[in-house]
Design an enzyme around this catalytic site. Sequence first.
Site, PDB file in Angstrom:
ATOM      1  N   ARG A 422       3.966 -43.006 -77.884  1.00  0.00           N
ATOM      2  CA  ARG A 422       2.958 -43.486 -76.947  1.00  0.00           C
ATOM      3  C   ARG A 422       3.008 -42.735 -75.615  1.00  0.00           C
ATOM      4  O   ARG A 422       1.974 -42.456 -75.018  1.00  0.00           O
ATOM      5  CB  ARG A 422       3.165 -44.984 -76.718  1.00  0.00           C
ATOM      6  CG  ARG A 422       2.860 -45.766 -77.970  1.00  0.00           C
ATOM      7  CD  ARG A 422       3.172 -47.219 -77.868  1.00  0.00           C
ATOM      8  NE  ARG A 422       2.468 -47.916 -78.943  1.00  0.00           N
ATOM      9  CZ  ARG A 422       2.377 -49.229 -79.036  1.00  0.00           C
ATOM     10  NH1 ARG A 422       2.957 -50.007 -78.134  1.00  0.00           N
ATOM     11  NH2 ARG A 422       1.709 -49.783 -80.013  1.00  0.00           N
ATOM     12  N   GLU A 561      10.222 -59.553 -73.997  1.00  0.00           N
ATOM     13  CA  GLU A 561       9.921 -58.437 -73.102  1.00  0.00           C
ATOM     14  C   GLU A 561      10.670 -58.536 -71.779  1.00  0.00           C
ATOM     15  O   GLU A 561      10.840 -57.537 -71.087  1.00  0.00           O
ATOM     16  CB  GLU A 561       8.399 -58.348 -72.854  1.00  0.00           C
ATOM     17  CG  GLU A 561       7.986 -57.033 -72.232  1.00  0.00           C
ATOM     18  CD  GLU A 561       6.489 -56.903 -72.010  1.00  0.00           C
ATOM     19  OE1 GLU A 561       5.715 -57.670 -72.611  1.00  0.00           O
ATOM     20  OE2 GLU A 561       6.102 -56.008 -71.219  1.00  0.00           O
ATOM     21  N   ALA A 576       7.526 -54.733 -80.733  1.00  0.00           N
ATOM     22  CA  ALA A 576       7.661 -55.804 -79.734  1.00  0.00           C
ATOM     23  C   ALA A 576       7.713 -57.175 -80.395  1.00  0.00           C
ATOM     24  O   ALA A 576       8.513 -58.028 -80.007  1.00  0.00           O
ATOM     25  CB  ALA A 576       6.508 -55.761 -78.738  1.00  0.00           C
TER      26      ALA A 576
HETATM   27  P1  ADP Z   1       7.220 -62.285 -74.926  1.00  0.00           P
HETATM   28  O1  ADP Z   1       6.429 -61.368 -75.814  1.00  0.00           O
HETATM   29  O2  ADP Z   1       8.475 -61.712 -74.449  1.00  0.00           O
HETATM   30  O3  ADP Z   1       7.335 -63.659 -75.495  1.00  0.00           O
HETATM   31  P2  ADP Z   1       4.863 -63.084 -73.474  1.00  0.00           P
HETATM   32  O4  ADP Z   1       4.123 -62.328 -72.445  1.00  0.00           O
HETATM   33  O5  ADP Z   1       4.212 -63.265 -74.790  1.00  0.00           O
HETATM   34  O6  ADP Z   1       6.303 -62.423 -73.617  1.00  0.00           O
HETATM   35  O7  ADP Z   1       5.195 -64.554 -72.939  1.00  0.00           O
HETATM   36  C1  ADP Z   1       5.816 -64.798 -71.695  1.00  0.00           C
HETATM   37  C2  ADP Z   1       5.302 -66.128 -71.173  1.00  0.00           C
HETATM   38  O8  ADP Z   1       6.064 -66.534 -70.045  1.00  0.00           O
HETATM   39  C3  ADP Z   1       3.855 -66.070 -70.712  1.00  0.00           C
HETATM   40  O9  ADP Z   1       3.110 -67.074 -71.350  1.00  0.00           O
HETATM   41  C4  ADP Z   1       3.944 -66.293 -69.207  1.00  0.00           C
HETATM   42  O10 ADP Z   1       2.831 -66.955 -68.659  1.00  0.00           O
HETATM   43  C5  ADP Z   1       5.200 -67.127 -69.099  1.00  0.00           C
HETATM   44  N1  ADP Z   1       5.805 -67.082 -67.755  1.00  0.00           N
HETATM   45  C6  ADP Z   1       5.970 -65.998 -66.953  1.00  0.00           C
HETATM   46  N2  ADP Z   1       6.559 -66.337 -65.798  1.00  0.00           N
HETATM   47  C7  ADP Z   1       6.790 -67.688 -65.869  1.00  0.00           C
HETATM   48  C8  ADP Z   1       7.369 -68.646 -64.979  1.00  0.00           C
HETATM   49  N3  ADP Z   1       7.817 -68.288 -63.771  1.00  0.00           N
HETATM   50  N4  ADP Z   1       7.422 -69.942 -65.378  1.00  0.00           N
HETATM   51  C9  ADP Z   1       6.946 -70.323 -66.588  1.00  0.00           C
HETATM   52  N5  ADP Z   1       6.370 -69.462 -67.458  1.00  0.00           N
HETATM   53  C10 ADP Z   1       6.305 -68.166 -67.117  1.00  0.00           C
END
Ligand code: ADP
Length: 596
Positions: A422, A561, A576
Amino acid sequence: MKKFTSKYLVVGLVLVVALAAILWWPSEEGLSFTAGTYSASAVGFNGPIRVEVVVDRAKINSVRVVEHTESRLIADVALLRIPVAVIEGQTVAVDAVAGATVTSRALIAAITDALTQAGGNLTLLQTRPVAGLAQQGQPTERRVDVVVIGGGGAGLAAAVQAHQDGATVIVLEKMPRLGGNTILSGGAFNVVDESRQKLHGIEDSVERHVTQTYEGGDRLGNLDLIRVLVENAAGAVRWLEELGMKFQDSVFTVPGGMWARALRPVAPLGTGFIETLGAYIEKEEGIEVLLETTATELILDGGRVVGVKATTAAGQLTVRANNAVIVATGGFGANVEMRDKVNVHWPSLTNIKTTNHPGATGDGIRMAEAIGASVVGLDQIQLLPLGDPATGSLSGSIGRSVDTTIYVNKDGKRFVNEGARRDVMTRALMEQRDSALWEVVDRDSFPTGDTRNNFAETIDSLVAQGRAFRADSLEELARLINVNPANFIQTVTEFNAAVERKGGDAFGRTLFADKIDTAPFYAAPRTPTVHHTMGGIAINTSAEVVGTNGQIIPGLFAAGEVTGGIHGSNRLGGNALPDTIVFGRIAGRNAANARR
Ligand code: ADP
């Protein structure tokens, strides 16, 4: 209504309805209706939403959603909150709920219709100000075994696994919906899956997947973590299947995936992961999600993480963990300031859009660092060459598999191996005029107009929206997209010759399936976009968080992530999702067993 609807919202609903009933007094502004029950519907995201509204001569007594087919994970908050707000404010001037605007607007339209049938004064109803939702009576402290921060793929996998292993669990999610970036992803899940790959005559092995992941990240990833990811991916698929998730039998090569080992879920995008895990949470006791609840701080006690501080619309909430806290907040691709601060490998990213949802702001990294966690590889930011020029999102991309797609620049010429890493493809794209490419495919990718791309959009709809172009000849397509027709035709002719030879093109491409020779031909414009942040919290193979002193931090796990050290300088496409599910499960299992 028990789950996904912050319990506070439910308490709020009861309080508000009671308050409205007790305190409401016929208004001087003179709302008046013909008393009775009225029904109306309007079309939401998935279909009609029907409401039943009960009014007396001077007030709206109740609003009930009696029928809908909206996705509960996305729409529940709107379906619950908007009726409350309408009754409380005796108005239809209610804000749409972020993340569920289509549902919100349809619901408000249906309620407005019903009230109009009841003889209500539309102008008055639409201009009466909204009062804030009552927030009294909400708890400020909770206690469970395992607290999970983040309701994306990693967080939900962790939550479900921890619950299966006997823990009580609360998931804190700051957005009004579950799913994070996971639900927006194309759903590609890399796994060495002999039964499916053999169906298509594809040779593969765990060793090859490990090596490609390691080499693909310039040997900067931690081989132990990579091995855990790769060796447990097949088990993760089986686990998801046992929970009810369905994968297609086909296997494909996702851009930057390097090999045909990506499974595609049956449900569109990443929704299958979130709906499967969400359905488990929905039906089981002792596991719940608090939406619109933002974790702000990890609580330390004697060097151990014992809980989380969070904010909600009602104020502060502290959730204490008997066993452990899992950070699964995703990356920071949507945090331009944080990106700019750590970026050293790319030209300025300030004006580059992102595929990420707006909640990907790196909160978990900040919270973990604040209590002594070590971070690794924050400077490793992945871009894709395949962003929508208007939004940065992946939607609208028409490449269905690397081996059937070419990229041409504004001069109608190929410029890179479309099967490359990528970062290699994005750097090559940045050297092209306007950093712009056209994905080009033919009818093999879209045999009919209602064939969908990897993002659940039909090719007909993309063409109708002007986001893709269709023509019956290469020459006509070149004119439509304003590239030099002679160059374009020569490019495709040379590519087709390479397909015949299965190699020997100017860019070292090795993945070939079909020639681009069958009308109609399609093209769609794409541009660089920030996609994934490979760096993050340092973990070990047990998903325990490692401190800056090299020791693990008791009571703290991380997955997905938000973690770093697995993908090195460049994550393989399709890696991922196995990362989130595999390490989410490990974190969940170990957190459930991490008794104090
Ligand atoms: P992964 O693929 O690692 O699971 P995602 O982006 O799919 O990551 O999910 C991460 C989630 O965490 C998202 O839904 C995001 O809104 C949530 N998130 C990020 N920061 C916070 C926070 N401070 N408190 C609660 N939820 C959070």
